[in-house]
Each structure stands twice: as C-alpha cells, then as structure tokens.
Design a protein around this motif. Structure first.
Motif, PDB file in Angstrom:
ATOM      1  N   MET A   1       0.845  -1.200   0.000  1.00 28.81           N
ATOM      2  CA  MET A   1       0.000   0.000   0.000  1.00 28.81           C
ATOM      3  C   MET A   1       0.875   1.243   0.000  1.00 28.81           C
ATOM      4  N   SER A   2       0.482   2.254  -0.752  1.00 29.99           N
ATOM      5  CA  SER A   2       1.215   3.519  -0.755  1.00 29.99           C
ATOM      6  C   SER A   2       0.898   4.280   0.523  1.00 29.99           C
ATOM      7  N   PRO A   3       1.846   5.093   1.010  1.00 31.86           N
ATOM      8  CA  PRO A   3       1.596   5.849   2.245  1.00 31.86           C
ATOM      9  C   PRO A   3       0.411   6.793   2.085  1.00 31.86           C
ATOM     10  N   GLU A   4      -0.329   6.984   3.179  1.00 32.91           N
ATOM     11  CA  GLU A   4      -1.449   7.926   3.204  1.00 32.91           C
ATOM     12  C   GLU A   4      -0.963   9.235   3.812  1.00 32.91           C
ATOM     13  N   VAL A  28       2.157  11.371   7.539  1.00 36.43           N
ATOM     14  CA  VAL A  28       2.244  10.303   6.539  1.00 36.43           C
ATOM     15  C   VAL A  28       2.184   8.973   7.266  1.00 36.43           C
ATOM     16  N   ARG A  29       1.258   8.131   6.832  1.00 35.45           N
ATOM     17  CA  ARG A  29       1.103   6.809   7.429  1.00 35.45           C
ATOM     18  C   ARG A  29       1.722   5.770   6.511  1.00 35.45           C
ATOM     19  N   GLY A  30       2.912   5.283   6.899  1.00 36.56           N
ATOM     20  CA  GLY A  30       3.544   4.171   6.222  1.00 36.56           C
ATOM     21  C   GLY A  30       3.562   2.997   7.172  1.00 36.56           C
ATOM     22  N   ASP A  31       4.738   2.406   7.386  1.00 31.15           N
ATOM     23  CA  ASP A  31       4.846   1.362   8.412  1.00 31.15           C
ATOM     24  C   ASP A  31       4.651   1.968   9.801  1.00 31.15           C
TER      25      ASP A  31
END
Length: 356
Positions: A1-4, A28-31
């Motif tokens: 999934m791409s970061p939000e 930014v929501r990544g891991d």
C-alpha cells in the motif's frame, strides 16, 4: 500500500493564556507515522478575547453559551486567515479549545470553542471536544497527549510539557503512564506580571532570587503530591489550594519566582523517580513555553535522573498543537486516541466530535 498523507490544522490554547497556537501539520502513514510542521504561528489574543477567557468561568449560563459560539467563530476566522496568508490548504481542523472548567471528580470538563461555529467560519471540517468522553468513561479527561508521545516521539523514554501545568508521560513496561505533575506557568507568569512582564524571560528574575524554604515546605505538603497517577490539575485547583498559601507570603518577585522554580523542578524530578518512571539511561524531551526558561531548565537538569533533551523551536512551541492535530487525525480514522492507562478511564477509546 502507498503511504497515506494528511494535512491537518491543529489548534491549541493553553491555560496560561499566552495565545492561540496554530500549526499546519503533515502526517504520513507508512509502516509507522511520520510528521512535519509545515507552517505555524502563535496568535496573541486581542484584549477582548483574553478578557473573555479570563472571566467566563464566573459568568451566567447565557453568557457562557454566547462565548462558546463567539470563541468558536474566532478560532475559525483565525484558521481561514492563517491558511489564506500562506496559500495553503488543509483536510480538516483539530481544535483543543480553551479549558474553562476541569472537574473530572464531579463528572465534567469543558473546553470553550463551538465546533460547528468553528467549522463554518473556517470553511473546513472540524474535530473538537476531545475530553468529555473520557470523563464519561470514568477518566480524568487528561492527559491526552501521551498517544502522540508514544506514536510520534517514541525515541524518548519521557516527554515533559512545561505549559500552564507541567505534565509528563513515559513508558512503563508495555503501557503508557502519564499525569499532571504540578502547576508551571500558571504560577510563574502572574508573578512576572507584577513587574509588568508577560513572563520571566529566560528565568532572569528567578535567577536573582533565593528560594524560601518555608514556602517550599508548604507547597510540597499539598495532598495532590501524595496522589498516584493518573491525576490532573485545573485552574480550580490553583485557586483552592495554591493561591491561599502564596497569598500569605510577602516575598520579592525574584525570591518568589526562585521558590516556584525550585518547587516545579523538584516535583518534576519526583515524578520521574516514581517507581514506574525511573529509567537510569532514559531521555527526557522537554517542550512548552517553560522550556525557554533557562533557569528552570537548569534546575530540572540538575535534579533529573535522566538526560534532558530540548528540541528545535518549532517543537518546543507547537508540540501540543501538533499532537492535537494528530489526535484529530486518529479520530478521523476511527482509531484509538485516548489511553485508559494514562487517564484512568474504563477502556481505551476514540474521542472527539466531528463537524462536517
């Protein structure tokens, strides 16, 4: 999934009444979560607003309701102006409001600033009213910042905010522990005001004073310091418990400020040394207006068992606005943003009212 990625305006008005903090924050929501303060400003309150906030707790019901809407509209107007001047946009606004009453023992807390009026004036969705749900769940309604401390500032074992009230959060095993340690700028700024100053810049007045041992002993004997966390302080506590003690001492401003700084630093060190809080190799992040009081900071460094870390100016001044932007984002995503381990509520939960 791409970061939000989200752009959120966080609003914070502290109990010390030094102005409205506005911060446009990018998350930014990544891991894991990452953040950036894009733009920020502290808006000095015009005297009409400052006077309203100082006195509205003694007003009649109709005046309180009118102030709720008026202040909400004021907040929205400031957001609209802030974004327009910078040609920026945001997904929504997350507003703490200004605490007028905080009496969790009586089942309520109240932050001024109507979310509907704010939303209309800003032209944006709004998340507000973060504390009352926690009180309804049996919690203190405070502190709320520890979720952000845990998810955004996890490299620090302890996070201390020196605002109107000094509060701390830290990791204890697999849970977060937090609470208000003592009043801070709510004690210091009125003394500086006696010299015509908004605050004791760099702690220079306190530095020229001598702590009064009798006053220190009386302050330290207050029952609040024998309570275990979670616990929280409000302006009402100062009026009931601290002001009567302070009114009996006729000290020079320098000596009174030196005494209060000594009390604040000692209370903070005691909170860090509490059985759950002690970490011999820990790192303490210090933010809030009090982090610019060099005299107070030096006392904290001398008394603290952990390394004291002061971040760059934007984090010192706007960490709470940043974290309330983040709490609003968690509410927007319907994720937990209040921890029962720090407020004493019956369960973790997702708090905040949304105005679309």
């Amino acid at each position: 999934m791409s970061p939000e990625t989200y752009q959120v305006v966080g609003l914070m008005s502290g109990t010390s009444l030094d102005g409205l903090d506005i911060a446009l924050c990018e998350f930014v929501r990544g891991d894991t979560w990452s953040y950036r303060i894009v733009e920020a400003e502290t808006v000095t309150y015009p005297e009409s607003i400052a006077s309203l906030l100082r006195s509205i707790d003694k007003a009649d019901a109709e005046s309180l309701v009118k102030a709720q809407v008026h202040y909400g509209s004021y907040l929205g107007e400031q957001v609209r102006k802030f974004l327009a001047e910078r040609s920026c946009s945001a997904d929504f606004v997350s507003s703490h409001g200004h605490t007028i009453y905080h009496q969790p023992g009586n089942g309520f807390t109240f932050q001024l600033g109507d979310g509907a009026a704010l939303s209309v004036a800003a032209g944006l969705p709004v998340v507000s009213d973060f504390r009352m749900q926690d009180v309804a769940l049996g919690g203190q309604g405070a502190p709320l910042v520890p979720v952000g401390d845990q998810l955004l500032f996890g490299e620090f074992t302890h996070c201390l905010n020196l605002g109107g009230i000094a509060n701390i959060s830290f990791s204890a095993g697999n849970r977060r522990v937090a609470g208000d340690l003592c009043p801070c700028n709510l004690l210091l700024n009125p003394v500086a005001a006696r010299r015509g100053l908004p605050f004791d810049r760099d702690g220079l007045l306190a530095q020229d004073g001598q702590p009064n041992s009798e006053l220190l002993a009386e302050l330290s004997a207050l029952p609040y310091y024998r309570r275990s966390m979670p616990k929280s302080l409000g302006r009402e506590d100062l009026e009931r418990d601290y002001d009567p003690i302070l009114s009996r001492f006729r000290l020079r401003e320098e000596d009174l400020l030196a005494t209060l700084c000594e009390h604040i630093a000692t209370s903070i060190a005691a909170g860090i040394r509490a059985p759950e809080g002690l970490s011999a190799s820990g790192k303490l992040l210090v933010t809030g207006g009090g982090a610019r009081n060099h005299y107070l900071l030096e006392l904290i460094r001398k008394k603290s068992p952990v390394e004291v870390c002061v971040p760059d100016g934007s984090i010192i001044d706007f960490k709470e606005a940043l974290i309330f932007a983040f709490l609003g984002l968690l509410r927007w995503r319907q994720e937990v943003n209040v921890l029962a381990s720090v407020t004493g509520a019956h369960r973790d939960h997702c708090a905040g009212s949304i105005y679309l």
